[in-house]
Design a protein around this motif. Structure first.
Motif, short mmCIF file in Angstrom:
data_model
loop_
_atom_site.label_atom_id
_atom_site.label_comp_id
_atom_site.label_asym_id
_atom_site.label_seq_id
_atom_site.Cartn_x
_atom_site.Cartn_y
_atom_site.Cartn_z
N TYR A 146 -18.63 0.29 21.00
CA TYR A 146 -19.46 1.08 20.11
C TYR A 146 -18.96 0.92 18.67
CZ TYR A 146 -20.84 3.44 24.42
OH TYR A 146 -21.31 3.73 25.68
N MET A 147 -19.90 0.98 17.75
CA MET A 147 -19.55 1.05 16.33
C MET A 147 -19.44 2.53 15.97
SD MET A 147 -18.80 -1.17 14.03
CE MET A 147 -19.67 -2.64 14.59
N THR A 164 -14.90 2.83 9.44
CA THR A 164 -15.75 2.12 10.40
C THR A 164 -14.89 1.35 11.41
OG1 THR A 164 -17.43 1.84 8.70
CG2 THR A 164 -17.67 0.52 10.69
N TYR A 165 -15.14 1.62 12.71
CA TYR A 165 -14.36 1.03 13.78
C TYR A 165 -15.30 0.46 14.85
CZ TYR A 165 -10.76 4.27 11.98
OH TYR A 165 -9.89 4.98 11.19
N TYR A 191 -16.75 9.84 26.34
CA TYR A 191 -17.76 9.67 25.28
C TYR A 191 -18.19 11.00 24.67
CZ TYR A 191 -22.07 8.19 22.96
OH TYR A 191 -23.05 7.97 22.04
N ASN A 192 -18.61 11.92 25.49
CA ASN A 192 -19.15 13.19 24.96
C ASN A 192 -18.09 13.99 24.21
OD1 ASN A 192 -21.76 12.76 25.88
ND2 ASN A 192 -21.34 13.69 27.87
N GLN A 193 -16.88 14.03 24.74
CA GLN A 193 -15.81 14.77 24.07
C GLN A 193 -15.48 14.15 22.72
OE1 GLN A 193 -12.23 15.28 26.37
NE2 GLN A 193 -11.05 16.06 24.63
N ILE A 237 -21.95 7.30 16.45
CA ILE A 237 -21.50 6.33 17.46
C ILE A 237 -22.73 5.54 17.89
CG2 ILE A 237 -20.44 5.98 19.71
CD1 ILE A 237 -19.01 8.61 19.42
N LYS A 238 -22.66 4.22 17.73
CA LYS A 238 -23.80 3.38 18.07
C LYS A 238 -23.33 2.21 18.94
CE LYS A 238 -27.59 0.71 16.02
NZ LYS A 238 -28.20 0.22 14.75
#
Length: 366
Positions: free
Chosen positions: A174-175, A203-204, A213-215, A225-226
């Motif tokens: 994810y970006m 940016t990572y 993910y949700n946390q 988050i993309k």
């Protein structure tokens, strides 16, 4: 009176007893022979050295791999030192003799390779010239079987037009855009997030496990988050078949038919790009060109019929896996077995007394 019985007993009593050294030697020899048969015909133990199958299989997992699942492959290089890798001392010393090579043969098994199986196989694209059964072992997920038409659309895999579902703990990248606040390293570690790249202070590119993910997204310093997806039509030279006429990449690939035994294909410039390496390297043909004509073993050929079945293997950690997208098909003679059980799991990043992942010990592999 049974004189024959007494005579035999007396004869046994007169036989010299084995020395302790001889008894130890016999025991060791028996153990080596028995374990070699078990390892060759029933199952073997392997370790996961990389993150390509996370989060289904973790780095440091030790696996039992069933040889019976698909039928034990008979040794093609029968003269080798048992229980050792094909090379030792940093690859300088071989543990096998390739002067004797046997043809590929597999005993009947309990079943066939199916989509969704975690499969151990010898690495087809190995650059070091050595026999098939002496090549490096890989483990990936089978997502395509012989004859399937495989296609990847926006990171999703399809076989014959049907979606091949990801495993529940499969991972991708994810970006991530953050505020100016620094990310807490302990938080990243606890959530088992892998930071692949940092493009600038905010940016990572990260691989985020589904369970985290949700946390992670809920924290105030996370702006967005993309999912990272390479656009369709964007050519990646690292991706099979490494030809700019096929503008494929990790996330948009194909369609491509996987060869199967008995499948006949026409031979032309396009099919030779896709299947030429398999015809020559895996099916042991001499492929040349006489002008526009394609010559196989010195004879002009307009078509070719495959002798082996092939498979398409991909890692569950889709953006951190070197798999069939990079080097193509896995021939059936490279298949070793099916991963069945995680018998031990070691997390080398933890302290000495916390390294064993007890929740993964003797755990069935799905």
């Amino acid at each position: 009176m049974n004189w024959k019985f007494l005579s035999r007993k007396k004869k046994d009593e007169n036989r010299p007893k084995k020395s302790a050294a001889r008894e130890w030697l016999d025991a060791i020899l028996f153990a080596v022979i028995a374990s070699t048969i078990i390892r060759g015909l029933l199952f073997s133990a392997y370790a996961i050295p990389s993150a390509s199958m996370e989060g289904s299989l973790l780095t440091g997992d030790y696996l039992f791999v069933s040889k019976m699942a698909y039928g034990a492959r008979m040794p093609m290089t029968p003269v080798s030192v048992p229980f050792l890798e094909s090379t030792v001392w940093g690859g300088k010393v071989k543990t096998y003799w390739e002067g004797l090579q046997l043809p590929y043969f597999r005993l009947p098994g309990l079943g066939e390779v199916k989509k969704g199986d975690a499969v151990v196989f010898n690495y087809p694209a190995e650059t070091v010239a050595r026999p098939v059964d002496m090549r490096t072992h890989f483990i990936k997920r089978c997502v395509g079987t012989p004859g399937d038409i495989i296609e990847i659309k926006d990171g999703k895999v399809y076989a014959n037009g049907q979606l091949v579902p990801n495993m529940p703990k499969a991972q991708t990248s994810y970006m991530v855009t953050t505020t100016s606040a620094d990310l807490n390293p302990e938080l990243i570690h606890d959530l088992k997030i892998d930071v692949r790249y940092q493009y600038n202070p905010t940016t990572y590119e990260m691989i985020i496990p589904p369970d985290s993910y949700n946390q992670f997204k809920s924290y105030s310093n996370i702006v967005s988050i993309k999912e990272v997806i390479e656009p369709k039509g964007e050519y990646s030279p690292q991706i099979f078949p490494h030809n700019e006429n096929f503008k494929w990449n990790e996330d948009n690939f194909g369609p491509l038919q996987i060869p199967k035994k008995g499948l006949t294909i026409p031979l032309n410039d396009s099919t030779m790009v896709l299947y030429g390496h398999a015809i020559e390297a895996y099916e042991h043909n001499n492929v040349t060109h006489d002008g526009a004509a394609i010559m196989i073993n010195g004879k002009k050929a307009d078509s070719y019929t495959f002798k082996l079945n092939y498979y398409w293997m991909m890692g569950d950690n889709r953006h951190n896996s070197e798999d069939s997208r990079f080097w193509g098909f896995v021939p059936e003679d490279h298949i070793v077995g099916k991963a069945m059980i995680t018998w031990l799991s070691i997390d080398s990043t933890q302290s000495t007394f916390n390294q064993v992942r007890w929740n993964r010990v003797l755990r069935a592999i799905h």
